[in-house]
Design a protein around this motif. Structure first.
Motif, PDB file in Angstrom:
ATOM      1  N   TYR A   1      36.566  18.579  31.805  1.00 29.48           N
ATOM      2  CA  TYR A   1      35.589  19.669  31.735  1.00 29.48           C
ATOM      3  C   TYR A   1      34.955  19.887  33.098  1.00 29.48           C
TER       4      TYR A   1
ATOM      5  N   LYS B   1      27.906  16.434  26.879  1.00 35.16           N
ATOM      6  CA  LYS B   1      28.157  16.688  25.456  1.00 35.16           C
ATOM      7  C   LYS B   1      27.474  15.584  24.655  1.00 35.16           C
TER       8      LYS B   1
ATOM      9  N   PRO C   1      43.187  22.275  28.161  1.00 38.85           N
ATOM     10  CA  PRO C   1      42.153  21.854  27.208  1.00 38.85           C
ATOM     11  C   PRO C   1      42.667  20.917  26.134  1.00 38.85           C
ATOM     12  N   PHE C   2      41.777  20.022  25.682  1.00 46.05           N
ATOM     13  CA  PHE C   2      42.104  19.171  24.544  1.00 46.05           C
ATOM     14  C   PHE C   2      41.058  19.289  23.434  1.00 46.05           C
ATOM     15  N   SER C   3      40.044  20.172  23.606  1.00 41.76           N
ATOM     16  CA  SER C   3      39.056  20.416  22.560  1.00 41.76           C
ATOM     17  C   SER C   3      38.407  21.771  22.804  1.00 41.76           C
ATOM     18  N   ASN C   4      37.520  22.170  21.882  1.00 37.75           N
ATOM     19  CA  ASN C   4      36.881  23.481  22.019  1.00 37.75           C
ATOM     20  C   ASN C   4      35.794  23.522  23.081  1.00 37.75           C
ATOM     21  N   LYS C   5      35.484  22.398  23.700  1.00 42.04           N
ATOM     22  CA  LYS C   5      34.443  22.409  24.729  1.00 42.04           C
ATOM     23  C   LYS C   5      34.893  23.145  25.992  1.00 42.04           C
TER      24      LYS C   5
ATOM     25  N   ARG D   1      42.296  10.453  28.535  1.00 44.63           N
ATOM     26  CA  ARG D   1      42.958  11.508  27.752  1.00 44.63           C
ATOM     27  C   ARG D   1      44.370  11.783  28.287  1.00 44.63           C
TER      28      ARG D   1
ATOM     29  N   ASN E   1      42.475  18.614  33.196  1.00 40.89           N
ATOM     30  CA  ASN E   1      42.095  18.527  31.784  1.00 40.89           C
ATOM     31  C   ASN E   1      40.713  17.895  31.652  1.00 40.89           C
TER      32      ASN E   1
ATOM     33  N   GLN F   1      29.965  23.037  18.562  1.00 37.14           N
ATOM     34  CA  GLN F   1      30.214  22.030  17.542  1.00 37.14           C
ATOM     35  C   GLN F   1      31.690  22.021  17.154  1.00 37.14           C
ATOM     36  N   LYS F   2      32.138  20.872  16.695  1.00 41.01           N
ATOM     37  CA  LYS F   2      33.520  20.764  16.232  1.00 41.01           C
ATOM     38  C   LYS F   2      33.719  21.536  14.933  1.00 41.01           C
TER      39      LYS F   2
END
Length: 252
Positions: A181, A54, A198-202, A141, A179, A82-83
């Motif tokens: 990727y 990323k 998950p902790f983000s949209n990735k 994380r 958790n 993207q965020k």
């Protein structure tokens, strides 16, 4: 002058980021170039290959004169999610690339090029399943959430630098809870049932979708874990196709 310079986060404690460069898997490409950490200045070269990982959000600010002078700038196995819907940082990086291979399935702006670690022979080794469940955790994380670690469930974190040992850890379990990727990706490649936290949209764009859960309640959500026998072949075929594009572009 190196013909190809490979750039990614080589000096990192995050195993997934450390092992995701094509330089480490294709001797024919590696012998034509050199590997440089993303934060270091790019030496004179004909082509630069960035990734994976990323890295696109901050990539443009690392460009130096030799990046701009290269005949080809290639992003391989990078995250293009993207965020926010509009990101000037991502736009600048995208605009500077000659060829982009995204690890994010479904981003039709670019060619699909999953993380190149899928070509590693580690995924062809047989490991006996010894555990019902194993945890593979993002090393910092996980400290920010209340994530149960039941007694008897083996745990490994993604700052362990031993790639082969990590794959054996994942392969020895029937269900992988993670958790990370790359923990999700590698467990899917192994055909494991995967519960991703998950902790983000990735985490939303794998070629085969894992099951999803929450960090606090994962022991009660194991029935959501999902697997596929197709993931490894699909990712290796896509990687071979993207490699052919790269070699044609740079004249190998």
């Amino acid at each position: 002058m190196a013909r190809i310079v490979f750039k990614h986060h080589r000096q990192t404690t995050n195993l997934g980021d450390a092992v995701c460069s094509p330089y480490d898997y294709y001797p024919e490409l590696a012998c034509a170039g050199a590997a440089v950490d993303l934060e270091r200045e790019t030496p004179p070269c004909e082509a630069v290959i960035y990734g994976g990982g990323k890295i696109m959000g901050g990539l443009a600010k690392t460009f130096g004169p030799h990046d701009r002078a290269a005949k080809a700038r290639i992003a391989w196995g990078v995250s293009t999610v993207q965020k926010f819907p509009i990101s000037l940082r991502y736009w600048r990086a995208f605009k500077a690339m000659t060829l982009i291979g995204t690890r994010d399935w479904g981003d039709t702006r670019f060619l699909f090029a999953p993380c190149v670690t899928c070509v590693s022979p580690a995924f062809d080794m047989h490991t006996e399943e010894r555990h019902e469940v194993a945890l593979y955790l993002h090393h910092w994380r996980s400290k920010k959430v209340s994530l149960p670690r039941p007694e008897g469930v083996p745990v490994m974190e993604n700052n362990n630098p031993d790639f082969a040992a990590t794959i054996r850890h994942l392969a020895a379990a029937r269900v992988v809870v993670t958790n990370s990727y790359h923990g999700t990706y590698w467990a899917l490649l192994l055909g494991k049932k995967v519960l991703c936290l998950p902790f983000s949209n990735k985490f939303g764009n794998f070629r085969i979708t894992p099951g999803y859960g929450t960090a606090e309640d994962w022991p009660r959500q194991l029935s959501r874990a999902r697997s596929s026998d197709e993931m490894l072949d699909l990712c290796r075929m896509a990687t071979a196709g993207f490699r052919a594009r790269v070699e044609a572009l740079i004249g190998l």
